[in-house]
Scaffold this motif. Structure first.
Motif, PDB file in Angstrom:
ATOM      1  N   MET A   1       0.843  -1.197   0.000  1.00 22.63           N
ATOM      2  CA  MET A   1       0.000   0.000   0.000  1.00 22.63           C
ATOM      3  C   MET A   1       0.879   1.248   0.000  1.00 22.63           C
ATOM      4  N   ARG A   2       0.375   2.287  -0.641  1.00 21.94           N
ATOM      5  CA  ARG A   2       1.096   3.542  -0.731  1.00 21.94           C
ATOM      6  C   ARG A   2       0.467   4.573   0.210  1.00 21.94           C
ATOM      7  N   ILE A   3       1.318   5.219   0.985  1.00 26.14           N
ATOM      8  CA  ILE A   3       0.870   6.226   1.936  1.00 26.14           C
ATOM      9  C   ILE A   3       1.478   7.567   1.554  1.00 26.14           C
ATOM     10  N   LEU A   4       0.645   8.597   1.495  1.00 29.04           N
ATOM     11  CA  LEU A   4       1.131   9.961   1.340  1.00 29.04           C
ATOM     12  C   LEU A   4       0.766  10.720   2.610  1.00 29.04           C
ATOM     13  N   MET A   5       1.774  11.148   3.359  1.00 29.11           N
ATOM     14  CA  MET A   5       1.564  11.913   4.587  1.00 29.11           C
ATOM     15  C   MET A   5       1.945  13.367   4.335  1.00 29.11           C
ATOM     16  N   VAL A   6       1.141  14.281   4.854  1.00 27.84           N
ATOM     17  CA  VAL A   6       1.435  15.714   4.802  1.00 27.84           C
ATOM     18  C   VAL A   6       1.589  16.195   6.236  1.00 27.84           C
ATOM     19  N   SER A   7       2.785  16.695   6.586  1.00 29.39           N
ATOM     20  CA  SER A   7       3.056  17.001   7.992  1.00 29.39           C
ATOM     21  C   SER A   7       4.123  18.073   8.137  1.00 29.39           C
ATOM     22  N   LYS A   8       3.716  19.262   8.562  1.00 24.88           N
ATOM     23  CA  LYS A   8       4.710  20.301   8.833  1.00 24.88           C
ATOM     24  C   LYS A   8       5.517  19.973  10.083  1.00 24.88           C
ATOM     25  N   ALA A   9       4.945  19.150  10.987  1.00 25.41           N
ATOM     26  CA  ALA A   9       5.682  18.745  12.185  1.00 25.41           C
ATOM     27  C   ALA A   9       6.946  17.975  11.838  1.00 25.41           C
ATOM     28  N   CYS A  10       6.937  17.296  10.684  1.00 23.91           N
ATOM     29  CA  CYS A  10       8.084  16.472  10.299  1.00 23.91           C
ATOM     30  C   CYS A  10       9.225  17.280   9.700  1.00 23.91           C
TER      31      CYS A  10
END
Length: 370
Positions: A1-10
């Motif tokens: 499975m492909r995950i796209l995460m959007v996170s300014k914390a990272c």
């Protein structure tokens, strides 16, 4: 499975260890989008590429940088079409424009969607944020809540979907650990640490509580903010100028050594009309370093500490003083709490635990249609 995460914390390098651990799972492929920087009120946060193995860390433009409610990623829809993820993980609160636009983009491109929330106070927002919030709660496929009260908040506002309670980040026990050459003063060292010196963090209560403590001790205060000058004056007025040290902001890299000089850490947060403690990350960092912790009963603090530390009612300086005194007087109590704190972190709050629980959420989401 492909995950796209959007996170300014990272943007923060230390937090990226969670991403590497997520990417270690053979059944998924991970891309993480971060902005070039974030204009935080406590100071600008720039991207630190510290832990980037096993996944793609992509820098995309951000609009309205520094504005929590209004920022968003203008290239996200294009990224979704190019990457074709199975799951879009937007690491933002459901009332933010970024979250609303991400959920809409995710649905338009056919992937499942997930939001994260720390929010533990039910607030009413004006248009258009109330409409965006309602849309996110209706259309998101899953939610990760950072604390128990967040569940009540969002279910009370109409969220009916599945959820898990997982903190946004755990603690890296390779960095936060008891140091063999632990810095030790002849004095008993009490400490409190955070980024912001603001009224809700209760630092003034700690200063008042240690006044009159018998024996040899010192209080160390890490952080900067609008309260610093008044706190320094309070310490001087109480005749504690020679015992209370203001150490300024301590970087993430320096925090393990800073915590290792302490004999006890205190988090004296107090609930305000618009805020209460959502987690208290410094608690798990101190416990990982085997430093006994004392916390108020604001928000999530009692749930984080559990039986592995001491709790006092908010603004109850006398009980706080008794707790500090009990740690000063009894080495056995300190040793017991040091060990139980570490065990609690290992069981619940390591980056490995948080990463594994997050991957478990992804798998549950993919299994929903089976």
């Amino acid at each position: 499975m492909r995950i796209l995460m959007v996170s300014k914390a990272c943007l923060v390098g230390a937090y990226q260890t969670k991403l590497e651990l997520i990417a270690d799972h053979a059944d998924l492929e991970l891309m993480v989008i971060v902005p070039p920087s974030w204009r935080d009120p406590a100071g600008k946060v720039n991207l630190d590429r510290a832990h980037t193995n096993g996944y793609q860390l992509v820098v995309d433009p951000i609009r309205f940088n520094g504005r929590y409610h209004l920022h968003y990623y203008p290239h996200l829809t294009r990224r979704l079409r190019e990457y074709q993820p199975d799951i879009l993980h937007i690491d933002e609160e459901p009332y933010n424009l970024a979250t609303w636009k991400a959920i809409r983009a995710g649905r338009s491109t056919g992937c499942k969607t997930l939001f994260f929330s720390w929010q533990n106070i039910s607030r009413k927002y004006l248009w258009p944020f109330n409409k965006m919030e309602s849309s996110v709660l209706k259309n998101a496929d899953f939610a990760i809540m950072g604390n128990r009260e967040s569940v009540s908040v969002w279910q009370g506002k109409g969220y009916k979907g599945p959820y898990e309670i997982i903190p946004q980040f755990g603690v890296s026990i390779n960095r936060f650990k008891r140091q063999e050459q632990r810095s030790r003063s002849k004095e008993f060292v009490i400490g409190t640490a955070g980024r912001r010196l603001v009224r809700e963090k209760g630092v003034g209560l700690i200063i008042k509580s240690v006044a009159g403590l018998p024996g040899s001790w010192q209080l160390r205060i890490a952080g900067e903010g609008p309260e610093r000058q008044s706190l320094e004056q309070l310490a001087a007025d109480l005749g504690l100028g020679h015992r209370v040290y203001f150490d300024g902001l301590i970087s993430s890299e320096d925090m393990p050594a800073y915590l290792n000089q302490l004999d006890a850490l205190v988090l004296a947060s107090r609930t305000m009309p618009n805020w209460k403690e959502q987690f208290g990350r410094v608690l798990i960092e101190a416990m990982a370093c085997e430093v006994p912790v004392i916390g108020s009963d604001s928000g999530e603090i009692p749930n984080v500490i559990g039986p592995a530390g001491l709790i006092f009612p908010e603004d109850d300086g006398e009980t706080l003083k008794k707790h500090i005194q009990s740690l000063m007087d009894d080495e056995n109590v300190r040793d017991e709490l040091s060990k139980s704190g570490l065990q609690r972190v290992l069981a619940k709050y390591t980056q490995e635990k948080v990463a594994d629980k997050t991957v478990s959420v992804y798998r549950k989401m993919m299994a929903q249609d089976e």
